[in-house]
Design a protein around this motif. Structure first.
Motif, PDB file in Angstrom:
ATOM      1  N   LEU A 216     -48.098 -19.564 -68.338  1.00 19.38           N
ATOM      2  CA  LEU A 216     -49.538 -19.769 -68.528  1.00 19.38           C
ATOM      3  C   LEU A 216     -49.909 -21.238 -68.355  1.00 19.38           C
ATOM      4  O   LEU A 216     -50.937 -21.573 -67.746  1.00 19.38           O
ATOM      5  CB  LEU A 216     -49.964 -19.281 -69.911  1.00 19.38           C
ATOM      6  CG  LEU A 216     -50.027 -17.763 -70.106  1.00 19.38           C
ATOM      7  CD1 LEU A 216     -50.270 -17.427 -71.569  1.00 19.38           C
ATOM      8  CD2 LEU A 216     -51.107 -17.151 -69.216  1.00 19.38           C
ATOM      9  N   ILE A 217     -49.065 -22.136 -68.872  1.00 19.18           N
ATOM     10  CA  ILE A 217     -49.325 -23.561 -68.662  1.00 19.18           C
ATOM     11  C   ILE A 217     -49.173 -23.905 -67.182  1.00 19.18           C
ATOM     12  O   ILE A 217     -49.907 -24.738 -66.638  1.00 19.18           O
ATOM     13  CB  ILE A 217     -48.378 -24.408 -69.537  1.00 19.18           C
ATOM     14  CG1 ILE A 217     -48.717 -24.183 -71.021  1.00 19.18           C
ATOM     15  CG2 ILE A 217     -48.500 -25.890 -69.193  1.00 19.18           C
ATOM     16  CD1 ILE A 217     -47.786 -24.878 -71.984  1.00 19.18           C
ATOM     17  N   GLY A 218     -48.243 -23.221 -66.502  1.00 19.27           N
ATOM     18  CA  GLY A 218     -48.120 -23.390 -65.053  1.00 19.27           C
ATOM     19  C   GLY A 218     -49.377 -22.952 -64.320  1.00 19.27           C
ATOM     20  O   GLY A 218     -49.774 -23.570 -63.326  1.00 19.27           O
ATOM     21  N   VAL A 340     -41.082 -25.026 -64.195  1.00 20.51           N
ATOM     22  CA  VAL A 340     -42.009 -23.907 -63.980  1.00 20.51           C
ATOM     23  C   VAL A 340     -43.408 -24.431 -63.681  1.00 20.51           C
ATOM     24  O   VAL A 340     -44.076 -24.012 -62.729  1.00 20.51           O
ATOM     25  CB  VAL A 340     -42.027 -22.987 -65.213  1.00 20.51           C
ATOM     26  CG1 VAL A 340     -43.163 -21.961 -65.096  1.00 20.51           C
ATOM     27  CG2 VAL A 340     -40.693 -22.275 -65.362  1.00 20.51           C
ATOM     28  N   THR A 341     -43.863 -25.374 -64.506  1.00 22.40           N
ATOM     29  CA  THR A 341     -45.223 -25.897 -64.365  1.00 22.40           C
ATOM     30  C   THR A 341     -45.400 -26.652 -63.056  1.00 22.40           C
ATOM     31  O   THR A 341     -46.408 -26.482 -62.356  1.00 22.40           O
ATOM     32  CB  THR A 341     -45.551 -26.816 -65.557  1.00 22.40           C
ATOM     33  OG1 THR A 341     -45.427 -26.067 -66.765  1.00 22.40           O
ATOM     34  CG2 THR A 341     -46.972 -27.345 -65.458  1.00 22.40           C
ATOM     35  N   THR A 342     -44.439 -27.506 -62.693  1.00 24.39           N
ATOM     36  CA  THR A 342     -44.567 -28.271 -61.454  1.00 24.39           C
ATOM     37  C   THR A 342     -44.479 -27.366 -60.230  1.00 24.39           C
ATOM     38  O   THR A 342     -45.204 -27.575 -59.257  1.00 24.39           O
ATOM     39  CB  THR A 342     -43.489 -29.371 -61.368  1.00 24.39           C
ATOM     40  OG1 THR A 342     -42.187 -28.794 -61.562  1.00 24.39           O
ATOM     41  CG2 THR A 342     -43.712 -30.445 -62.399  1.00 24.39           C
ATOM     42  N   THR A 343     -43.608 -26.361 -60.278  1.00 23.43           N
ATOM     43  CA  THR A 343     -43.488 -25.453 -59.133  1.00 23.43           C
ATOM     44  C   THR A 343     -44.796 -24.713 -58.888  1.00 23.43           C
ATOM     45  O   THR A 343     -45.294 -24.646 -57.752  1.00 23.43           O
ATOM     46  CB  THR A 343     -42.348 -24.451 -59.351  1.00 23.43           C
ATOM     47  OG1 THR A 343     -41.119 -25.157 -59.531  1.00 23.43           O
ATOM     48  CG2 THR A 343     -42.203 -23.528 -58.147  1.00 23.43           C
ATOM     49  N   LEU A 344     -45.370 -24.157 -59.957  1.00 23.71           N
ATOM     50  CA  LEU A 344     -46.650 -23.459 -59.799  1.00 23.71           C
ATOM     51  C   LEU A 344     -47.759 -24.432 -59.412  1.00 23.71           C
ATOM     52  O   LEU A 344     -48.570 -24.146 -58.521  1.00 23.71           O
ATOM     53  CB  LEU A 344     -47.009 -22.744 -61.106  1.00 23.71           C
ATOM     54  CG  LEU A 344     -46.221 -21.477 -61.428  1.00 23.71           C
ATOM     55  CD1 LEU A 344     -46.597 -20.943 -62.806  1.00 23.71           C
ATOM     56  CD2 LEU A 344     -46.463 -20.404 -60.377  1.00 23.71           C
ATOM     57  N   ALA A 383     -57.406 -23.906 -72.551  1.00 25.79           N
ATOM     58  CA  ALA A 383     -57.197 -25.236 -73.136  1.00 25.79           C
ATOM     59  C   ALA A 383     -56.454 -25.230 -74.469  1.00 25.79           C
ATOM     60  O   ALA A 383     -55.715 -26.185 -74.754  1.00 25.79           O
ATOM     61  CB  ALA A 383     -58.538 -25.969 -73.283  1.00 25.79           C
ATOM     62  N   PRO A 384     -56.583 -24.197 -75.341  1.00 27.80           N
ATOM     63  CA  PRO A 384     -55.822 -24.227 -76.596  1.00 27.80           C
ATOM     64  C   PRO A 384     -54.312 -24.365 -76.407  1.00 27.80           C
ATOM     65  O   PRO A 384     -53.620 -24.847 -77.310  1.00 27.80           O
ATOM     66  CB  PRO A 384     -56.190 -22.890 -77.249  1.00 27.80           C
ATOM     67  CG  PRO A 384     -57.570 -22.597 -76.756  1.00 27.80           C
ATOM     68  CD  PRO A 384     -57.563 -23.087 -75.329  1.00 27.80           C
ATOM     69  N   LEU A 385     -53.783 -23.973 -75.243  1.00 33.26           N
ATOM     70  CA  LEU A 385     -52.351 -24.136 -74.982  1.00 33.26           C
ATOM     71  C   LEU A 385     -51.953 -25.608 -74.918  1.00 33.26           C
ATOM     72  O   LEU A 385     -50.770 -25.941 -75.069  1.00 33.26           O
ATOM     73  CB  LEU A 385     -51.975 -23.450 -73.665  1.00 33.26           C
ATOM     74  CG  LEU A 385     -52.184 -21.937 -73.580  1.00 33.26           C
ATOM     75  CD1 LEU A 385     -51.853 -21.440 -72.181  1.00 33.26           C
ATOM     76  CD2 LEU A 385     -51.344 -21.218 -74.624  1.00 33.26           C
TER      77      LEU A 385
END
Length: 395
Positions: A216-218, A340-344, A383-385
């Motif tokens: 989800l952050i991704g 994960v985040t950078t890939t997405l 945004a809460p994440l």
């Protein structure tokens, strides 16, 4: 955990600590190399006799190398720490501009471009993970300013590149850029924070996360970066072809966007320290939605350019906050969450602009920019994440 501002009594003094300087210089070097590559692209294509379509495929090879390297780097970071992996990636990245310049066949150039993209991405994941480590040590945000140094490096590399190529030729430019980049690394390496995992952490089984949180952050990073790539690649064409702006002024939309984004990134850490990640992300989302809608709807050129500038203010701190959150997820090595985040996220900036160009042939860019604002409405809702971005600096 809440999105309340950090306790005033816990904020340290504002200065460029050695650890912060070290990782900032990695961002500066990486951005400088990417900026230095941009003015070489026409010469690269001419030397190899590439058509526009073939050059597009070569750039796609760069993107494939980047996307494949990011999850692998996350695994290496979890095993060996971002400092060791980042240093190794940077040292292997250092000769790439010279190797690109010397490549004289299409197949050799494709291999070098693939490695260029992969090492750039590997360094990117590692230096973002190292930034998270510095934030934990110093109990303050530095991610936004690090990304500002990347933008600054890109501007320096692009500005110097054309001049050096004209003065010294392609190889002379590559050698000069390599020496400058090597100087950044020589100063930065001794100052990096050490984040070698403990024996227990290295023995943990490393795999892609099965929980939805990092994905989800991704998605937040992905939706944050797609409009950035669209403005980068298509704003000038939008102003020139659809709004009839003179060619000399058509680049002002992206220039305004880049200037406001870089400037705000230098201020973004202070804003996040005061307001917290959640509230800062919400403000950023509101600004970017406003800017994108103005760019798509405004009847005059100055207002369109203002819209891109406002969008730059909003987009500036979205990705840095998402990266900090991904690196601070509980029960997960920073390198795994970040990979994960950078890939997405980077898939959005590497792949989406081509799809946007296809859609724009049928709809025009005005509805495209308005439609992209919906992505940042979703960012606002997620945004809460971003409370995890503050996890190691509060309570």
């Amino acid at each position: 955990m809440t999105d309340t501002p950090l306790d005033e009594t816990r904020r340290p003094r504002r200065y460029m600590s050695p650890h912060r300087l070290g990782v900032s210089l990695l961002f500066l070097m990486n951005g400088f190399y990417m900026g230095s590559w941009a003015p070489k692209i026409p010469i690269f294509a001419e030397k190899l006799g590439l058509s526009e379509g073939e050059l597009g495929l070569m750039i796609l090879v760069f993107g494939v190398g980047s996307i494949l390297a990011m999850p692998l780097t996350g695994i290496f970071n979890a095993r060996y720490g971002s400092t060791k992996v980042g240093k190794a990636a940077a040292l292997m990245f250092l000769p790439m501009l010279i190797l690109i310049t010397l490549s004289n066949t299409v197949w050799l150039a494709a291999i070098v471009i693939f490695l260029f993209g992969g090492l750039m991405a590997s360094m990117d994941v590692s230096m973002n993970a190292n930034t998270v480590a510095v934030e934990k040590v110093e109990h303050r945000a530095i991610m936004s300013s690090c990304h500002a140094f990347w933008s600054l490096g890109g501007l320096l590399g692009a500005a110097m590149g054309g001049f050096l190529i004209e003065m010294t030729g392609p190889l002379g430019h590559a050698i000069a850029a390599t020496l400058v980049a090597g100087l950044f690394l020589a100063i930065g390496f001794p100052r990096l924070v050490e984040d070698t995992p403990s024996g227990e952490e290295r023995q943990q089984k490393i795999r892609l996360p099965m929980t939805p949180l990092p994905w989800l952050i991704g998605v937040v990073a992905l939706f944050s970066m797609i409009p950035e790539g669209a403005i980068m690649d298509w704003s000038a064409l939008y102003l020139r072809n659809e709004r009839g702006v003179d060619i000399a002024l058509a680049g002002f939309g992206f220039a305004a966007f880049q200037l406001s984004m870089t400037t705000m990134r230098f201020a973004g850490d202070h804003v996040r320290d005061r307001l917290g990640g959640v509230k800062t992300m919400r403000i950023c989302a509101v600004l970017s939605v406003t800017g994108l809608l103005l760019a798509g709807l405004a009847p005059t050129t100055p207002l369109i350019i203002l819209g891109f500038a406002i969008a730059g203010l909003g987009i500036s701190n979205m990705v840095p906050i998402a990266f900090s959150a991904a690196g601070n997820l509980p029960g997960m090595a920073p390198g795994i969450g970040l990979s994960v985040t950078t890939t997405l996220g980077y898939s959005g900036i590497l792949v989406a602009p081509s799809l946007i160009g296809f859609l724009a042939e049928h709809t025009g860019f005005s509805p495209i920019f308005m439609g992209l604002s919906l992505l940042h409405v979703i960012v606002f809702l997620l945004a809460p994440l971003m409370r995890y971005a503050d996890r190691d600096r509060v309570g």
